[in-house]
Design an enzyme around this catalytic site. Structure first.
Site, PDB file in Angstrom:
ATOM      1  N   CYS A   2     -20.401 -12.976 -57.335  1.00 37.88           N
ATOM      2  CA  CYS A   2     -19.092 -12.929 -58.152  1.00 37.88           C
ATOM      3  C   CYS A   2     -19.363 -11.825 -59.080  1.00 37.88           C
ATOM      4  O   CYS A   2     -20.643 -11.380 -59.355  1.00 37.88           O
ATOM      5  CB  CYS A   2     -18.958 -14.146 -58.849  1.00 37.88           C
ATOM      6  N   ARG A  27     -17.039  -7.344 -56.215  1.00 38.83           N
ATOM      7  CA  ARG A  27     -18.059  -8.190 -56.091  1.00 38.83           C
ATOM      8  C   ARG A  27     -17.488  -9.594 -55.617  1.00 38.83           C
ATOM      9  O   ARG A  27     -18.151 -10.729 -55.372  1.00 38.83           O
ATOM     10  CB  ARG A  27     -18.916  -8.446 -57.568  1.00 38.83           C
ATOM     11  N   TRP A  74     -16.498 -14.732 -55.483  1.00 38.64           N
ATOM     12  CA  TRP A  74     -16.514 -14.985 -53.970  1.00 38.64           C
ATOM     13  C   TRP A  74     -17.048 -15.990 -53.828  1.00 38.64           C
ATOM     14  O   TRP A  74     -18.313 -16.281 -54.136  1.00 38.64           O
ATOM     15  CB  TRP A  74     -17.426 -13.667 -53.624  1.00 38.64           C
ATOM     16  N   ASN A 100     -22.225 -16.673 -61.966  1.00 39.50           N
ATOM     17  CA  ASN A 100     -22.607 -15.702 -60.731  1.00 39.50           C
ATOM     18  C   ASN A 100     -23.815 -16.224 -60.074  1.00 39.50           C
ATOM     19  O   ASN A 100     -24.969 -16.128 -60.814  1.00 39.50           O
ATOM     20  CB  ASN A 100     -22.739 -14.234 -60.623  1.00 39.50           C
ATOM     21  N   GLY A 101     -23.796 -16.994 -58.810  1.00 35.51           N
ATOM     22  CA  GLY A 101     -25.209 -17.307 -58.566  1.00 35.51           C
ATOM     23  C   GLY A 101     -24.855 -18.614 -57.831  1.00 35.51           C
ATOM     24  O   GLY A 101     -23.795 -19.042 -57.237  1.00 35.51           O
ATOM     25  N   GLU A 479     -26.758  -3.184 -31.330  1.00 35.58           N
ATOM     26  CA  GLU A 479     -26.047  -3.121 -32.629  1.00 35.58           C
ATOM     27  C   GLU A 479     -26.633  -1.439 -33.272  1.00 35.58           C
ATOM     28  O   GLU A 479     -25.841  -0.946 -34.020  1.00 35.58           O
ATOM     29  CB  GLU A 479     -26.784  -4.272 -33.593  1.00 35.58           C
ATOM     30  N   LYS A 483     -23.797   0.922 -34.866  1.00 33.12           N
ATOM     31  CA  LYS A 483     -23.721   1.573 -35.904  1.00 33.12           C
ATOM     32  C   LYS A 483     -23.729   3.077 -36.068  1.00 33.12           C
ATOM     33  O   LYS A 483     -22.797   3.569 -36.786  1.00 33.12           O
ATOM     34  CB  LYS A 483     -25.154   1.314 -36.732  1.00 33.12           C
ATOM     35  N   GLU A 486     -20.044   4.175 -34.640  1.00 33.78           N
ATOM     36  CA  GLU A 486     -18.729   3.851 -35.400  1.00 33.78           C
ATOM     37  C   GLU A 486     -18.597   4.465 -36.581  1.00 33.78           C
ATOM     38  O   GLU A 486     -17.510   4.805 -37.188  1.00 33.78           O
ATOM     39  CB  GLU A 486     -18.725   2.328 -35.692  1.00 33.78           C
ATOM     40  N   HIS A 502     -32.063   1.272 -13.368  1.00 32.75           N
ATOM     41  CA  HIS A 502     -31.173   0.974 -12.511  1.00 32.75           C
ATOM     42  C   HIS A 502     -29.748   1.848 -12.799  1.00 32.75           C
ATOM     43  O   HIS A 502     -28.768   1.688 -12.523  1.00 32.75           O
ATOM     44  CB  HIS A 502     -30.501  -0.501 -12.567  1.00 32.75           C
ATOM     45  N   LYS A 601     -11.619  -3.038 -41.209  1.00 30.42           N
ATOM     46  CA  LYS A 601     -12.948  -4.126 -41.725  1.00 30.42           C
ATOM     47  C   LYS A 601     -12.644  -5.318 -40.951  1.00 30.42           C
ATOM     48  O   LYS A 601     -13.933  -5.892 -40.471  1.00 30.42           O
ATOM     49  CB  LYS A 601     -12.769  -4.153 -43.576  1.00 30.42           C
TER      50      LYS A 601
HETATM   51  C1  AGP Z   1     -19.200  -3.797 -37.095  1.00 35.67           C
HETATM   52  O1  AGP Z   1     -19.656  -2.849 -37.991  1.00 35.67           O
HETATM   53  C2  AGP Z   1     -17.589  -3.733 -37.023  1.00 35.67           C
HETATM   54  N1  AGP Z   1     -17.360  -3.731 -38.576  1.00 35.67           N
HETATM   55  C3  AGP Z   1     -17.083  -4.892 -35.874  1.00 35.67           C
HETATM   56  O2  AGP Z   1     -17.600  -4.617 -35.074  1.00 35.67           O
HETATM   57  C4  AGP Z   1     -17.001  -6.204 -36.649  1.00 35.67           C
HETATM   58  O3  AGP Z   1     -18.241  -6.627 -36.537  1.00 35.67           O
HETATM   59  C5  AGP Z   1     -16.239  -6.876 -35.691  1.00 35.67           C
HETATM   60  O4  AGP Z   1     -14.866  -6.736 -35.884  1.00 35.67           O
HETATM   61  C6  AGP Z   1     -16.268  -8.631 -36.057  1.00 35.67           C
HETATM   62  O5  AGP Z   1     -15.734  -8.775 -37.271  1.00 35.67           O
HETATM   63  P1  AGP Z   1     -15.835 -10.437 -37.816  1.00 35.67           P
HETATM   64  O6  AGP Z   1     -17.437 -10.591 -38.094  1.00 35.67           O
HETATM   65  O7  AGP Z   1     -15.249 -10.286 -39.220  1.00 35.67           O
HETATM   66  O8  AGP Z   1     -15.154 -11.466 -36.779  1.00 35.67           O
END
Ligand code: AGP
Length: 606
Positions: A2, A27, A74, A100-101, A479, A483, A486, A502, A601
């Site tokens: 927060c 935050r 938050w 905050n904490g 993963e 990264k 994307e 394979h 996001k």
């Molecule tokens: C990953 O870097 C992306 N932001 C995306 O794959 C994300 O993880 C996915 O949309 C799932 O989002 P969520 O955890 O909010 O469900």
């Protein structure tokens, strides 16, 4: 996390507090509030929702005052609501607190305070601070705050005002950030510099376990025992925008470096340091009756879920299936009331994950979630939950929320292993205690950047990357590839290393960097074989390996060292250099790291 602010001086406090909260919205922003000292009384305004709702409230009911505190939240304990918004006051409305904490022992303190006659209004851990200070107040607010905080376990950065002492505010911190802004005839407190940067560039750090008294002309610090502390102030050289990112160039880089604190917060109060015992306060149900777990998720959360499968099956001996939520909902999963479905989602709003969860519940499954947003849609549709405490993640690419999800999954696996008796007590204790070492190990791993920066320079123009992993680090290969693709738009694939023969080995030549996840675990020798295979075809090989591994340098071109930990917890460390590699390459290419093209996001549509 927060944001807190405070002001004491001659100017009208409300505009200064609101401006500070705006600068701290990154935050947390699920609710906000302020409290001021007006005509010798505490006057406050607080509301769920974005900051503009608080501004609207204050336009309708202006608060004229020159001393006050503010908070943007938050949520970690208690869903976002007007009542749970900060500031929180004591029984007699003589003082107000913003925090905050995480107060780890708040339930114990709340019971004791209730037995002493205190009455509570909110579901938050913070409110106990107002009553604890009230019960310790003997005419000196500074002393009352010190005495109260001696009884508190956990992390805090707080601001306190009292109608008994209307010319001052008191602040304190332990493990959560807090700074003092030094003005002329006015002084400020804030979680972060941007909140007071418009008014002063002179700042003063507050040490862990220190309490600060501020009037318009004086700033005095002491430790909890009352021993005075002296410290030099410093000049802030950042501009406001840089300051919101804590001096980092992008939110993503800042969030990568927040991970030690995020993991510490997510573990906070849930793993007993004495015996490693795991308690998950919000889970609220016994998981032992369920015969199978179905984990559903998307994107990065899906990769965390894949790690969860390995660790839950290995430690708790419970069958686990992991599905992409978008696939789960269109197959006919044989789910029934003996099934437990776990939705892993940082936002709690991902459309495919919510739809898959509802599908599983319609078939009779019990439902839990690992989620980062208190009060989000998913949290209202489950029987139990484990909150990650990563705070808001501004960068579109998930980083700190991923390692927070892994931390929650590790705790869930240890907890379930204990419930099912699938591990001997001494092994449970060893694993539980190892969890508590992870924040420091993350910190140490993030410090190793030399070969990362070299590889980012050397390979930023490559058109294809291949990431290879086995067993619990296979999801980290996926993963790491996600990264990179994307945020840098470079084609990258993650593969189970055993699959090379394979097909994917056809991709290999001297232009394809291969990132191999090779912690010293039970598949290490197998990974070395894969490395030799690709080296024989002129690949460039970058190994993520335990720091000090005596052999790996014989086989690879570059090494990203990570701290040693239990094989089950290596994914949390091996992902770190891959987050940074993606970041440095994308930044080098001039990509929009925090808001990559075509992405959002939270994917709230199908
Ligand atoms: C990953 O870097 C992306 N932001 C995306 O794959 C994300 O993880 C996915 O949309 C799932 O989002 P969520 O955890 O909010 O469900």
């Amino acid at each position: 996390m927060c944001g807190i602010v405070g002001y004491v001086g001659d100017k009208t406090a409300v505009p200064i507090l609101l401006n500070g909260l705006k600068r701290l919205e990154y935050r947390g922003y699920d609710s906000s509030g302020i409290a001021v000292l007006k005509n010798g009384e505490i006057a406050d305004a607080k509301t769920e929702g974005k900051l503009e709702r608080l501004e609207r409230l204050l336009r309708e009911r202006p608060l004229e005052a020159t001393v006050g505190i503010g908070h943007t939240r938050w949520a970690t304990h208690g869903r976002p609501s007007d009542l749970n918004a900060h500031p929180h006051t004591d029984c007699r409305n003589t003082l107000a607190v913003v925090h905050n904490g995480i107060i780890e022992n708040y339930l114990h303190l709340k019971e004791r305070l209730e037995s002493e006659g205190h009455t509570f209004k909110s579901e938050t851990d913070t409110e106990i601070l107002a009553h604890l200070i009230e019960s310790n107040y003997k005419g000196n607010l500074f002393d009352a705050v010190r005495e109260a905080l001696k009884q508190v376990q956990g992390s805090y950065a707080i601001g306190v005002v009292s109608k008994e002492e209307p010319d001052r505010l008191v602040a304190a911190r332990k493990d959560s950030p807090l700074l003092v802004g030094l003005g002329y005839g006015e002084n400020f407190i804030a979680s972060d510099i941007p909140a007071f940067l418009s008014y002063t560039r002179r700042a003063l750090g507050v040490g862990n376990g220190e309490v600060v008294l501020l009037t318009r002309d004086e700033v005095r610090m002491a430790n909890l025992e009352g021993k005075q502390v002296f410290r030099e102030g410093f000049e802030v050289l950042w501009d406001a925008k840089m300051a919101e990112k804590g001096g980092y160039k992008h939110f993503m880089l800042k969030e990568i470096h927040e991970q030690p604190k995020v993991i510490m917060d997510t573990l906070s109060g849930r793993v007993d340091p004495a015996n490693g015992a795991v308690t998950l306060e919000d889970l609220g149900l016994d998981l032992s009756p369920y015969k199978k777990i179905y984990i559903i998720a998307c994107g990065t959360a899906y990769h965390a879920s894949m790690v969860g499968k390995y660790i839950l099956e290995d430690l708790a001996k419970v069958p686990v299936e992991v599905d992409l939520a978008s696939e789960f909902r269109y197959r006919d999963p044989q789910v029934d009331k003996s099934s437990l479905v776990l939705a892993v989602t940082q936002s709690g709003e991902t459309a495919d994950t919510l739809a898959a969860l509802r599908e599983a519940k319609d078939k009779g499954a019990a439902a839990i979630t690992i989620c980062n947003v208190v009060g989000s849609s998913v949290t209202r549709e489950v029987d139990g939950l484990v909150y990650t405490r990563a705070g808001p993640e501004i960068g579109v690419a998930a980083t700190k929320t991923f390692t927070a999800q892994l931390t929650a999954l590790f705790m869930l696996a240890v907890r379930m292993a204990g419930e099912r008796g699938s591990l001997p007590p001494e092994e449970l204790e060893r694993l539980g205690k190892e969890l508590l070492t992870l924040p420091q190990k993350v910190e140490a791993t993030l410090d190793e950047k030399k070969s990362l920066l070299q590889c980012a320079r050397q390979y930023a123009r490559c058109r294809d990357f291949l990431y290879l992993g086995r067993h619990i680090n296979y999801p980290i290969a996926l993963e790491g590839a996600l990264k990179l693709k994307e945020i840098s738009y470079i084609h990258a694939e993650g593969y189970a290393a055993g699959e090379m023969k394979h097909g994917p080995i056809a991709l290999i030549d001297e232009n394809v960097p291969v990132v191999a996840l090779t912690p010293r675990d039970k598949v290490y020798e197998k990974m070395l074989s894969n490395i030799k295979e690709v080296k024989a075809r002129d690949a460039i090989v970058i190994a993520v390996a335990f720091r000090g591994d005596p052999d790996i340098h014989k086989y690879v071109d570059h090494i990203f060292p990570v701290s040693t930990t239990d094989p089950y917890f290596t994914p949390l460390l091996s992902v770190l250099p891959l987050q940074l590699l993606a970041y440095y390459i994308a930044d080098r290419k001039g990509c929009d790291v925090d808001q990559p093209r075509n992405l959002a996001k939270s994917v709230t549509v199908e």
